[in-house]
Design a protein around this motif. Structure first.
Motif, short mmCIF file in Angstrom:
data_model
loop_
_atom_site.label_atom_id
_atom_site.label_comp_id
_atom_site.label_asym_id
_atom_site.label_seq_id
_atom_site.Cartn_x
_atom_site.Cartn_y
_atom_site.Cartn_z
N ALA A 36 0.84 -1.21 0.00
CA ALA A 36 0.00 0.00 0.00
C ALA A 36 0.87 1.26 0.00
O ALA A 36 0.45 2.30 -0.49
CB ALA A 36 -0.94 0.00 1.22
N VAL A 77 -3.49 4.61 -6.60
CA VAL A 77 -3.31 4.78 -5.15
C VAL A 77 -2.82 6.19 -4.85
O VAL A 77 -1.82 6.64 -5.41
CB VAL A 77 -2.32 3.74 -4.59
CG1 VAL A 77 -2.12 3.95 -3.09
CG2 VAL A 77 -2.80 2.33 -4.88
N VAL A 116 -12.51 19.76 2.18
CA VAL A 116 -12.83 18.33 2.18
C VAL A 116 -12.64 17.74 0.79
O VAL A 116 -13.11 18.32 -0.20
CB VAL A 116 -14.29 18.09 2.63
CG1 VAL A 116 -14.62 16.60 2.65
CG2 VAL A 116 -14.54 18.69 4.01
N MET A 132 -9.20 10.70 -1.16
CA MET A 132 -7.96 10.03 -1.58
C MET A 132 -8.25 8.56 -1.86
O MET A 132 -8.92 7.90 -1.08
CB MET A 132 -6.89 10.13 -0.49
CG MET A 132 -5.54 9.57 -0.94
SD MET A 132 -4.38 9.29 0.43
CE MET A 132 -4.08 10.97 1.00
N PRO A 185 -5.89 1.42 -1.49
CA PRO A 185 -6.12 0.00 -1.79
C PRO A 185 -7.18 -0.59 -0.87
O PRO A 185 -7.45 -0.05 0.21
CB PRO A 185 -4.76 -0.64 -1.48
CG PRO A 185 -3.77 0.48 -1.43
CD PRO A 185 -4.53 1.68 -0.98
N LEU A 186 -7.76 -1.71 -1.30
CA LEU A 186 -8.73 -2.41 -0.45
C LEU A 186 -8.02 -3.22 0.63
O LEU A 186 -8.54 -3.40 1.71
CB LEU A 186 -9.61 -3.35 -1.28
CG LEU A 186 -10.60 -2.67 -2.24
CD1 LEU A 186 -11.33 -3.72 -3.07
CD2 LEU A 186 -11.60 -1.82 -1.47
N SER A 231 -10.62 1.86 -2.92
CA SER A 231 -11.68 2.54 -2.22
C SER A 231 -11.25 4.00 -2.10
O SER A 231 -10.15 4.36 -2.51
CB SER A 231 -11.82 1.90 -0.83
OG SER A 231 -12.87 2.48 -0.11
N GLN A 232 -12.11 4.84 -1.58
CA GLN A 232 -11.73 6.23 -1.37
C GLN A 232 -11.93 6.61 0.08
O GLN A 232 -12.96 6.27 0.67
CB GLN A 232 -12.55 7.15 -2.26
CG GLN A 232 -12.14 7.08 -3.72
CD GLN A 232 -12.90 8.08 -4.57
OE1 GLN A 232 -14.12 8.10 -4.59
NE2 GLN A 232 -12.16 8.93 -5.27
N LYS A 233 -10.94 7.26 0.66
CA LYS A 233 -11.16 7.79 2.01
C LYS A 233 -11.31 9.30 1.91
O LYS A 233 -10.91 9.92 0.92
CB LYS A 233 -10.04 7.40 2.96
CG LYS A 233 -8.65 7.95 2.68
CD LYS A 233 -7.65 7.36 3.70
CE LYS A 233 -6.23 7.81 3.42
NZ LYS A 233 -5.25 7.10 4.27
N TRP A 234 -11.92 9.89 2.92
CA TRP A 234 -12.11 11.33 2.97
C TRP A 234 -10.88 11.99 3.59
O TRP A 234 -10.31 11.47 4.55
CB TRP A 234 -13.33 11.69 3.82
CG TRP A 234 -14.62 11.20 3.25
CD1 TRP A 234 -15.19 9.98 3.44
CD2 TRP A 234 -15.52 11.93 2.39
NE1 TRP A 234 -16.38 9.89 2.76
CE2 TRP A 234 -16.61 11.08 2.11
CE3 TRP A 234 -15.51 13.21 1.84
CZ2 TRP A 234 -17.68 11.47 1.31
CZ3 TRP A 234 -16.57 13.59 1.05
CH2 TRP A 234 -17.64 12.74 0.77
N VAL A 235 -10.51 13.12 3.05
CA VAL A 235 -9.39 13.90 3.57
C VAL A 235 -9.92 15.27 3.97
O VAL A 235 -10.63 15.92 3.19
CB VAL A 235 -8.29 14.05 2.51
CG1 VAL A 235 -7.20 15.01 2.98
CG2 VAL A 235 -7.70 12.69 2.16
N VAL A 236 -9.62 15.68 5.21
CA VAL A 236 -10.05 16.99 5.70
C VAL A 236 -8.81 17.80 6.05
O VAL A 236 -7.98 17.36 6.85
CB VAL A 236 -10.96 16.86 6.94
CG1 VAL A 236 -11.29 18.24 7.51
CG2 VAL A 236 -12.24 16.11 6.58
N LEU A 237 -8.67 18.97 5.42
CA LEU A 237 -7.54 19.85 5.69
C LEU A 237 -8.06 21.08 6.42
O LEU A 237 -8.95 21.77 5.93
CB LEU A 237 -6.87 20.26 4.37
CG LEU A 237 -6.43 19.10 3.47
CD1 LEU A 237 -5.86 19.61 2.16
CD2 LEU A 237 -5.42 18.19 4.17
#
Lengths: 418, 418
Positions: free
Chosen positions: B22, B95, B110, B113, B116-117, B405-411
């Motif tokens: 990953a 990735v 927001v 990103m 990988p699964l 998959s997608q994860k959320w990114v918060v800056l």
């Protein structure tokens, strides 16, 4: 009529309604959403009265504070429900969105079209706003819904459901697009999660026991989260003011929510600077601390943490605190003990922020923001149907797009494979 | 060592390898892919010899023609395998892709990103190219893979797996990123699909029996398709040349593939024009016809179709044909009897094409193109790990993005919830 037969009838009606709502145009769906919002505002007093009756019964039954916190509906909460439905109406219709079209060497043009999932089963406890949010999100995304709320919120849920049906009717849509399970018989849940002919996905929202049972027994895909064991890591290059503000807010803004911080990690270099003032803040708010030995050097009043504390979602004014040597140890702790829900770093260092974002394997990763922001509203989804800690299909707050799928579209002029 | 223990060891090694892969950078992954491709070309003769031995054994065991067709590896097939790996290397690394960042009223920014699964279990029969394709797609998408091929392709699969490991080694990556199950004990499959601690998703490829068993018994999410009951509908406004070309190609290009047409629907207005010449084409190629009464007016030699024919994936030179009154009847037939895999309309009418695309509930919907195009290569995915007829997570041909998959990114800059 037995429960299985009753649920099969709901399922059949939902499947039929799903075919109709999948083809319904955007205006009709939005008209229904606006009518629901207006009806909720008009009947706000009745909803609050129904909720007050639910709350009184729940208190009498001795239900715990975290659940009461979720069950509570305020005038502001009713307004937010109506506003949520209007926000959903204002969002672009995801159904039929097409994109990514490209010509291939064969001459065909290939792209994608967004389509509803079909029938969505929602199983939830407490929070009465779920009834309106789920109805609105399923409707706008072109799905039919079967809602099964907790018995502790029955009066309020039924009152909201009647207004949802009124909204559907007023827009000329079938009431069966959103059906509420009218029995409190627990066998209804067992039927709902195994009717793979009639239900395409289950979204459970509630306690860990409920979700574990559903995951174990479901024969239908489940979008779920089990735990919200969220972390804040205060780096040695953190801005101390931001660190205190975020660590305070992430824990104390609300105790009963899944995006509340349950474990605080502090870099050893700044433990002396951060822990004493933070201890004051928590003490003033009545937050009990469970701390590692190094934390207790600075916060001697804190109780000693056990291994179990690192894996516990308190949903209460309790916080685990651990001092770590560096970013690597923080990331390892989070990936090992966390629940892959929401984790934040407080730092002014670019490289460490970037590493945290990439290497922490959670649905939401944050830099210099409170974990409490992990929420469909805050992310701009209009509302959320749930927060997924799974990686398949949808991750984190699930809004309209999480309730749809994409099919492939091929446009040709007579092309064949050679 | 028993099978369960053996599989648990594979699972543990895969989980550890998944954490490493990953984080592996794009260059190292591409170097491994190129090394695999070169090794496959270098050892093409050995792979063909291994396949020839597998084919001889399969024939001796009396396996059917459709399976032999899938098992066969040609020099062109070997070249395509190597080319597939190079195409995967040439694709952008999914990735870490970030996008959709927007500021919210709270001040946080927001976005998302791609990640990988984790660990992907592939269970397949026959087709030896799956070993290389699956290894390449899992590697490039940052996942570890456990591959369990069919015993009928064992010699060829082991030969390919050795070259995959050589490629990983030469790029400095752990060989455990791609592991092949070395036992033909069927209990290995049972273990693989229930190790939810070590496996994040299962992709089965093979006969309906295998896939039904896996779906029933899996405790891990499954990306699958059961059937490819694909349709071509020839509309009354079809261009007759395109109609004949597509109806011929969709049936006769290959009989054993899931995107082959199994039922042809013909508008009654053009039955007289289309059916007799089409019957000639099929007769010349030895395709047996199972037809509705109205079709048999024009093709009296055709056998009468039964209700079961509309639900059958022949995977053989057999075709069901039905005359329908209009587009509505065609769409109803497809949604009722089809398998939601791939369906095509032949028409020059804009409105009918648009309705078909929206209303047919299948993973791939096509206008004026052969169903045989439903394929990861043809769609430009570089290769495919499978074709999903599910709606959850991935639909249709699954390439690199379907394995992420997608994860959320918060800056943020110290924002808290108020």
């Amino acid at each position: 009529m037995d429960v299985q037969t009753y649920m099969t009838e709901l399922g059949r009606a939902a499947r039929a309604a799903s075919r109709q709502i999948a083809r319904t145009d955007t205006n009709a769906k939005n008209a229904a959403l606006h009518a629901m919002a207006a009806a909720i505002e008009r009947d706000a007093e009745q909803l609050l009265a129904a909720n007050a009756a639910d709350m009184a019964a729940a208190r009498a039954a001795g239900l715990d504070e975290a659940l009461l916190d979720r069950l509570a509906l305020t005038p502001k909460g009713v307004a937010a429900m109506a506003e949520g439905l209007r926000q959903i109406a204002a969002l672009p219709d995801p159904v039929g969105e097409m994109g990514d079209f490209a010509y291939r060497p064969s001459g065909i043009q290939v792209g994608k079209m967004r389509v509803p999932l079909g029938v969505i089963g929602i199983i939830y406890e407490a929070r009465p706003n779920v009834t309106a949010d789920a109805a609105g999100l399923c409707l706008k995304s072109g799905n039919a819904a079967i809602l099964r709320g907790g018995s502790e919120a029955l009066r309020c849920n039924q009152a909201i459901a009647a207004l949802v049906r009124e909204g559907l009717r007023s827009a000329g849509l079938p009431e069966t697009v959103v059906q509420v399970v009218e029995t409190t018989d627990r066998a209804a849940v067992g039927a709902l999660i195994t009717m793979s002919d009639y239900v395409d996905v289950i979204v459970p929202r509630g306690g860990k026991g409920l979700i574990e049972r559903i995951t174990r027994e479901a024969r239908v895909p489940v979008i779920k989260h089990l735990d919200g064991i969220c972390h804040v890591y205060i780096d040695d290059e953190a801005d101390p003011d931001k660190a205190l503000r975020i660590a305070d807010n992430a824990k104390t803004h609300r105790y009963g929510t899944c995006n509340t911080m349950e474990t605080l990690l502090v870099n050893e270099t700044v433990a002396e600077l951060i822990l004493p003032p933070l201890g004051e803040i928590y003490r003033a708010k009545g937050v009990a601390l469970r701390a590692c030995p190094r934390t207790r050097e600075w916060l001697p009043d804190a109780e000693a943490a056990t291994e179990a504390d690192w894996r516990t979602e308190y949903l209460a004014p309790i916080l685990a605190i651990r001092v770590v040597a560096d970013l690597d140890e923080a990331i390892s702790h989070i990936n090992e003990y966390g629940s892959h829900h929401t984790d934040a770093i407080v730092t002014e260092n670019y490289g460490k922020a970037r590493r945290f974002l990439r290497e922490v394997d959670s649905a939401s990763v944050m830099v210099n923001a409170s974990t409490r922001f992990a929420d469909g509203f805050e992310y701009g989804l209009g509302a959320e149907i749930g927060i997924s800690t799974d990686k398949i299909h949808a991750r984190g707050p699930v809004g309209l797009h999480g309730l749809t799928s994409q099919k492939w579209v091929v446009l040709g002029d007579g092309q064949i494979r050679v």
